[in-house]
Design a protein around this motif. Structure first.
Motif, PDB file in Angstrom:
ATOM      1  N   PRO A  48       0.821  -1.219   0.000  1.00 22.10           N
ATOM      2  CA  PRO A  48       0.000   0.000   0.000  1.00 22.10           C
ATOM      3  C   PRO A  48       0.855   1.269   0.000  1.00 22.10           C
ATOM      4  N   VAL A  49       0.317   2.289  -0.641  1.00 16.40           N
ATOM      5  CA  VAL A  49       0.957   3.596  -0.678  1.00 16.40           C
ATOM      6  C   VAL A  49       0.144   4.588   0.154  1.00 16.40           C
ATOM      7  N   ASP A  50      -1.100   4.849  -0.266  1.00 16.46           N
ATOM      8  CA  ASP A  50      -1.973   5.689   0.555  1.00 16.46           C
ATOM      9  C   ASP A  50      -3.305   4.997   0.834  1.00 16.46           C
ATOM     10  N   SER A  51      -3.302   3.686   0.720  1.00 18.70           N
ATOM     11  CA  SER A  51      -4.454   2.860   1.102  1.00 18.70           C
ATOM     12  C   SER A  51      -4.073   2.081   2.353  1.00 18.70           C
ATOM     13  N   PHE A  52      -5.047   1.432   2.981  1.00 17.26           N
ATOM     14  CA  PHE A  52      -4.723   0.534   4.085  1.00 17.26           C
ATOM     15  C   PHE A  52      -5.735  -0.590   4.176  1.00 17.26           C
ATOM     16  N   ILE A  53      -5.267  -1.718   4.737  1.00 20.78           N
ATOM     17  CA  ILE A  53      -5.964  -2.996   4.659  1.00 20.78           C
ATOM     18  C   ILE A  53      -6.135  -3.574   6.058  1.00 20.78           C
ATOM     19  N   SER A  54      -7.322  -4.099   6.339  1.00 15.82           N
ATOM     20  CA  SER A  54      -7.587  -4.777   7.605  1.00 15.82           C
ATOM     21  C   SER A  54      -7.360  -6.278   7.446  1.00 15.82           C
ATOM     22  N   LEU A  55      -6.706  -6.871   8.437  1.00 16.00           N
ATOM     23  CA  LEU A  55      -6.510  -8.314   8.499  1.00 16.00           C
ATOM     24  C   LEU A  55      -7.493  -8.856   9.525  1.00 16.00           C
ATOM     25  N   VAL A  56      -8.387  -9.729   9.086  1.00 16.87           N
ATOM     26  CA  VAL A  56      -9.505 -10.161   9.915  1.00 16.87           C
ATOM     27  C   VAL A  56      -9.462 -11.667  10.114  1.00 16.87           C
ATOM     28  N   ALA A  57      -9.556 -12.076  11.382  1.00 16.81           N
ATOM     29  CA  ALA A  57      -9.680 -13.497  11.711  1.00 16.81           C
ATOM     30  C   ALA A  57     -11.153 -13.848  11.690  1.00 16.81           C
ATOM     31  N   LEU A  58     -11.529 -14.778  10.837  1.00 15.07           N
ATOM     32  CA  LEU A  58     -12.925 -15.183  10.718  1.00 15.07           C
ATOM     33  C   LEU A  58     -13.236 -16.281  11.730  1.00 15.07           C
ATOM     34  N   VAL A  59     -14.385 -16.154  12.378  1.00 16.19           N
ATOM     35  CA  VAL A  59     -14.827 -17.123  13.376  1.00 16.19           C
ATOM     36  C   VAL A  59     -16.203 -17.622  12.973  1.00 16.19           C
ATOM     37  N   GLU A  60     -16.374 -18.939  12.967  1.00 18.41           N
ATOM     38  CA  GLU A  60     -17.653 -19.512  12.549  1.00 18.41           C
ATOM     39  C   GLU A  60     -18.789 -18.966  13.409  1.00 18.41           C
ATOM     40  N   GLY A  61     -19.840 -18.507  12.726  1.00 17.96           N
ATOM     41  CA  GLY A  61     -21.003 -17.980  13.434  1.00 17.96           C
ATOM     42  C   GLY A  61     -20.916 -16.503  13.761  1.00 17.96           C
ATOM     43  N   SER A  62     -19.809 -15.845  13.363  1.00 23.45           N
ATOM     44  CA  SER A  62     -19.664 -14.411  13.599  1.00 23.45           C
ATOM     45  C   SER A  62     -18.938 -13.791  12.409  1.00 23.45           C
ATOM     46  N   PRO A  63     -19.016 -12.457  12.270  1.00 21.70           N
ATOM     47  CA  PRO A  63     -18.351 -11.819  11.127  1.00 21.70           C
ATOM     48  C   PRO A  63     -16.842 -11.747  11.258  1.00 21.70           C
ATOM     49  N   VAL A  67      -7.420  -8.325  13.509  1.00 18.78           N
ATOM     50  CA  VAL A  67      -6.241  -8.662  14.314  1.00 18.78           C
ATOM     51  C   VAL A  67      -4.990  -7.939  13.823  1.00 18.78           C
ATOM     52  N   GLY A  68      -5.114  -7.177  12.758  1.00 20.28           N
ATOM     53  CA  GLY A  68      -3.966  -6.450  12.238  1.00 20.28           C
ATOM     54  C   GLY A  68      -4.376  -5.464  11.169  1.00 20.28           C
ATOM     55  N   MET A  69      -3.450  -4.583  10.840  1.00 19.52           N
ATOM     56  CA  MET A  69      -3.708  -3.549   9.848  1.00 19.52           C
ATOM     57  C   MET A  69      -2.436  -3.333   9.038  1.00 19.52           C
TER      58      MET A  69
END
Length: 230
Positions: A48-63, A67-69
């Motif tokens: 990324p240069v001027d964007s940013f990304i979320s790192l998401v841990a998926l859990v069954e039964g929830s969205p 856990v990181g960016m």
């Protein structure tokens, strides 16, 4: 994007940097764009240069829960440095903007060729591990308002702006909480004069005050990054 660079790329010696950039293409990432899913092969690496990304841990039964960016300070696809092609987490664009992108086969060839790139990614992997460990502890032990302040500071760092867009629904998703809890925490920060929030538009009014309102996890993240990647 020629005048604004990704920090991991900037740290490379000139020869290595130019060779890597020659393999990259500039792309525009859009809000809520999904870049990879856990268990799927990594097709592209993103710097990324001027964007940013979320790192998401998926859990069954929830969205799931963030856990990181990843922003200008890092990259998406760092697990390739370990020889692992499979993506470990759900990655979704949190802040729209520009990024460098390179196909996985080309990146792996360059990684095998470039010792400075290997060393940079090794250090960045440690930073990611520390960030994810801190996020897990923060989720368990710290109050909603502290966690929201940390998230806003991390987002501001990567947006390179006092102003960015995020909805209560997205915040609840990122922080693994009900929307009502996020609303209460955001109102508390507004009453303290730290932020202004209206229909998804956030403006940080008092950066030092917001840093004072957050938990120690934010300062720990910044210290780890500064020690290893500056």
């Amino acid at each position: 994007m020629a005048s604004v660079e990704n920090h991991l790329i900037e740290l490379l010696p000139r020869k290595e940097r130019l060779r890597l950039l020659a393999l990259c293409e500039p792309v525009q990432l859009t809000l809520a764009q999904v870049l990879c899913e856990p268990g799927s092969p990594t097709r592209h690496v993103y710097f990324p240069v001027d964007s940013f990304i979320s790192l998401v841990a998926l859990v069954e039964g929830s969205p799931g829960v963030e856990v990181g960016m990843v922003g200008r300070e890092g990259m998406l696809g760092a697990q390739l440095a370990l020889g692992v092609v499979t993506a470990p987490l759900h990655a979704v664009v949190q802040g729209a903007g520009g990024s460098w992108r390179i196909g996985t086969p080309a990146f792996r060839r360059e990684l095998a060729r470039s010792l400075p790139l290997q060393r940079g990614l090794d250090r960045y992997l440690y930073v990611l591990m520390a960030q994810q460990a801190a996020s897990a502890a923060c989720l368990r032990f710290h109050q909603t308002t502290e966690r929201l302040a940390r998230w806003l500071l991390m987002s501001q760092d990567r947006a390179h702006s006092d102003h960015f867009h995020v909805t209560h629904e997205f915040l609840a998703y990122m922080l693994g909480m009900r929307r009502v809890g996020i609303t209460a925490a955001a109102k508390a920060l507004q009453r303290s004069g730290l932020i202004e929030y209206h229909r998804g538009d956030v403006t940080v009014l008092d950066r030092p005050g917001l840093e004072a309102a957050t938990c120690s996890c934010y300062a720990t993240d910044r210290k780890t990054y500064a020690q290893l990647l500056h």
